[in-house]
Design an enzyme around this catalytic site. Structure first.
Site, PDB file in Angstrom:
ATOM      1  CB  CYS A 295      -1.148   0.091   1.086  1.00  0.00           C
ATOM      2  SG  CYS A 295      -1.909  -0.888   1.357  1.00  0.00           S
ATOM      3  NE  ARG A 372       1.247  -7.159  -1.709  1.00  0.00           N
ATOM      4  CZ  ARG A 372      -0.048  -6.508  -1.428  1.00  0.00           C
ATOM      5  NH1 ARG A 372      -0.562  -5.944  -2.737  1.00  0.00           N
ATOM      6  NH2 ARG A 372      -0.469  -6.699  -0.699  1.00  0.00           N
TER       7      ARG A 372
END
Ligand code: UDX
Length: 475
Positions: A295, A372
C-alpha cells in the site's frame, strides 16, 4: 436519477430501504478475493450478512471454499471455516450468480502501480465493474473499495451507465478501507471510522444497511463508530491522504535518523521525546529500514501521479522526498554492513565478496507473510549483489520470498541462517528475532556483528554478549 450531496451540506437522516433482493438485510458480494476482498467477505459473514466472494482465479476460490485462507492473517482461518459452515458465506467464479445474488457489490480488486509509470493500473477495476454491470438483472449498488485515484468513482459510474441496463437504476458509491495487515480482522469488525462517498439518499441508505452489523457490534460494546458521509472525490482522497500522512510520518522520523547519524544523536530517544506531545503522538515514529508493503509505497506514487494530472502536482512534491528518504534507508544498511565488515563503500556501493551475511526477516512487517516491496528482501538482494553470501530466514514469508527473489539462499530457521555469518542484519521486527538470545547466537556466528535495521533489539544485551551493534539513527 441521483441527487448530489455537496460535502458542505449535511446528509438527511438515514431512512431504511428494502434491499432490491427483498431480503431483510442487503446481500453482499466482494469482487476480488485477494487480501482485501477475502478479509471483508469473511468478516461481513461473521457480522451476520449473506455473502459471496467472487474471483476470476479458480484456484483461490477453491482454497477459500475449502476453508483455507491463501495468505497469513491472524484469526481469519477460524472465521472463514465458521461462516462457511453456517452457510452465510460462499465463494464463486460465476459472475452471473454473483450479480444476481447481491444488493451491494464491493469492488476489491487490485490497483497495482503501472509497469510504465507511477500511476495506478485500473484494468482490474474496469474488468470487474464491466463484467458485473453486464450481468445485473435488478437494481444494485456498486461500491468501490480498492484504493483508487480520485475521479475513479465517476468513471465507474460511466462504465455502469455504458454496460448495465439503464432501466435497473444501478448506482455507484465509494467507501475506502483502512486495513492493516496483521490486524485486518479487527480493522473490519471494529473500524475506527467508516467513510462513504455517495450521490443519493438511496445509496447512502443501502451502504448504511450494509454496515449496520458494524454499528450494532459497536453498540453492544458501548463504542461508537464515526460515520463520514461525503462526496465521491473526498471519499477517494481520504484513503490516499491517510496513507500519505502515515508514509510522511515514517519518513519524517527516518529523516531525523539521518540527521542523528550526522550529529551523534539517538533517533529512538528523540522519537520518544517528541511522541509525548499528544499533537505528535508516538505511533508510526519507528525509525528503521523504512516502509514497504502493498500500500504505502504504491499509494504515495499514484497520488503524486494523479495530482500531476490534475494540475496540483506541486502540492504533493514533498511525497517525492518522502519516497527518497524511505529508499535511502535501505542503502544505509549497506553502509553499515561495509563499516562493520571493514569494506570500502565506493560509488557503486560496497564490495562484500567473501563475506557471509544472515538476513533475518523477509516480510515488509512482522505478523504477515507479505513480501511486496519489503525493505528487508530488497536489502537482502542488494547485499547479495554486492557479493555477500546471503542467508535469509523469515518465520512466515519464506514461500513468498522464494517466489519474489528466487536467486537468494534461504535457511530453514534462524540458527541455520546465522551459522558462520560474519554479520547478522535484523530487518523485520518479528518477536522471534527481538527475543533471540544474543549469547546463543554468538556461539554459532563467525563474527559478532549485528545491524538492527528496525531498532528492535535490546542493544545493551547484545553488546554485553560481545556483539558489535549498529542501529538506525543511533550512535
Ligand atoms: C497501511 C496502512 O496502515 C493501512 O491503514 C492501509 O489500509 C494500508 O497500508 P499496512 O501496509 O498493513 O497498512 O502496514 P503498516 O502497518 O501501515 O506498515 C507499513 C510499513 O511501514 C511497514 O513496512 C512497517 O514496517 C513500516 N513502519 C511502520 C515503519 O517503518 N515505522 C513505523 O513507525 C511504522
Amino acid at each position: 436519477m441521483t441527487i448530489p450531496y455537496p460535502s458542505s451540506q449535511p446528509m438527511p437522516a438515514i431512512t431504511p430501504v428494502v434491499p432490491p433482493s427483498g431480503a431483510s438485510r442487503p446481500r453482499l458480494t466482494f469482487l476480488g478475493t485477494g487480501y482485501l476482498g477475502a478479509t471483508y467477505a469473511i468478516c461481513f459473514a461473521e457480522l451476520g450478512y449473506e455473502v459471496i466472494g467472487f474471483d476470476v482465479d479458480a484456484e483461490k476460490i477453491a482454497k477459500l471454499a475449502g476453508g483455507e485462507v491463501p495468505f497469513h492473517e491472524p484469526g481469519l482461518d477460524e472465521l472463514l471455516r465458521r461462516n462457511l459452515a453456517a452457510g452465510r458465506l460462499r465463494f464463486s467464479t460465476d459472475i452471473a450468480e454473483t450479480a444476481h445474488f447481491g444488493d451491494v457489490h464491493f469492488i476489491c480488486v487490485g490497483t497495482p502501480q503501472r509497469a510504465d509509470g507511477m500511476s495506478a493500473d485500473l484494468s482490474y477495476v474496469e474488468a470487474s465493474v464491466t463484467g458485473l454491470a453486464q450481468n445485473l438483472d435488478r437494481r444494485a449498488l456498486i461500491v468501490g473499495k480498492s484504493t483508487v485515484p480520485v475521479g475513479t468513482a465517476e468513471w465507474i459510474e460511466q462504465l455502469v451507465d455504458k454496460h448495465a441496463d439503464s432501466q435497473l437504476g444501478v448506482e455507484v458509491a465509494y467507501s475506502p478501507e483502512f486495513l492493516q495487515e496483521g490486524f485486518a480482522v479487527e480493522d473490519v469488525l471494529r473500524p475506527n471510522r467508516i467513510v462513504v462517498g455517495v450521490k443519493s439518499e438511496w445509496a447512502n441508505s443501502m451502504l448504511y444497511s450494509a454496515h449496520k452489523g458494524v454499528f450494532d457490534l459497536a453498540a453492544t460494546e458501548d463504542r461508537e463508530v464515526p460515520l463520514v458521509v461525503t462526496d465521491f472525490a473526498t471519499a477517494e482522497l481520504v484513503k490516499v491522504a491517510a496513507n500519505a500522512f502515515l508514509a510522511t510520518k515514517i519518513s519524517f522520523i527516518n529523516a531525523m535518523a539521518e540527521v542523528c547519524e550526522a550529529s551523534g544523536g539517538d533517533v529512538t530517544q528523540l522519537a520518544r521525546a517528541i511522541g509525548y506531545d499528544p499533537r505528535i503522538g508516538n505511533r508510526f515514529l519507528q525509525a528503521g529500514v523504512g516502509f514497504g508493503g502493498g500500500c504505502l509505497p504504491k499509494d504515495i506514487r499514484a497520488f503524486q501521479a494523479r495530482a500531476q494530472e490534475l494540475g496540483a502536482g506541486e502540492a504533493l512534491r514533498f511525497l517525492h522526498e518522502v519516497d527518497l528518504i524511505n529508499l535511502r534507508r535501505r542503502n544505509r544498511v549497506l553502509q553499515l554492513a561495509a563499516e562493520l565488515l571493514d569494506r570500502r563503500y565506493g560509488p557503486a556501493g560496497p564490495d562484500l565478496s567473501g563475506t557471509r551475511i544472515a538476513v533475518l526477516g523477509a516480510t515488509f512487517k512482522p505478523n504477515s507473510d507479505d513480501v511486496r516491496d519489503a525493505p528487508s528482501l530488497a536489502v537482502a538482494a542488494q547485499l547479495a549483489k554486492a557479493g555477500a553470501d546471503v542467508r535469509v530466514y523469515d518465520p512466515q514469508g519464506m514461500e513468498n520470498a522464494r517466489r519474489a527473489q528466487p536467486d537468494l539462499t534461504y535457511s530453514p530457521d534462524m540458527i541455520e541462517a546465522v551459522r558462520d555469518a560474519d554479520l547478522v542484519c535484523v530487518l523485520t521486527e518479528w518477536s522471534d528475532f527481538r527475543n533471540a538470545d544474543p549469547e546463543a547466537l554468538a556461539r554459532v556466528v563467525a563474527g559478532r556483528r549485528v545491524v538492527d535495521g528496525r531498532n528492535c533489539l535490546d542493544s545493551t544485551l547484545w553488546v554485553q554478549a560481545g556483539w558489535e551493534y549498529r542501529g538506525m539513527g543511533r550512535p
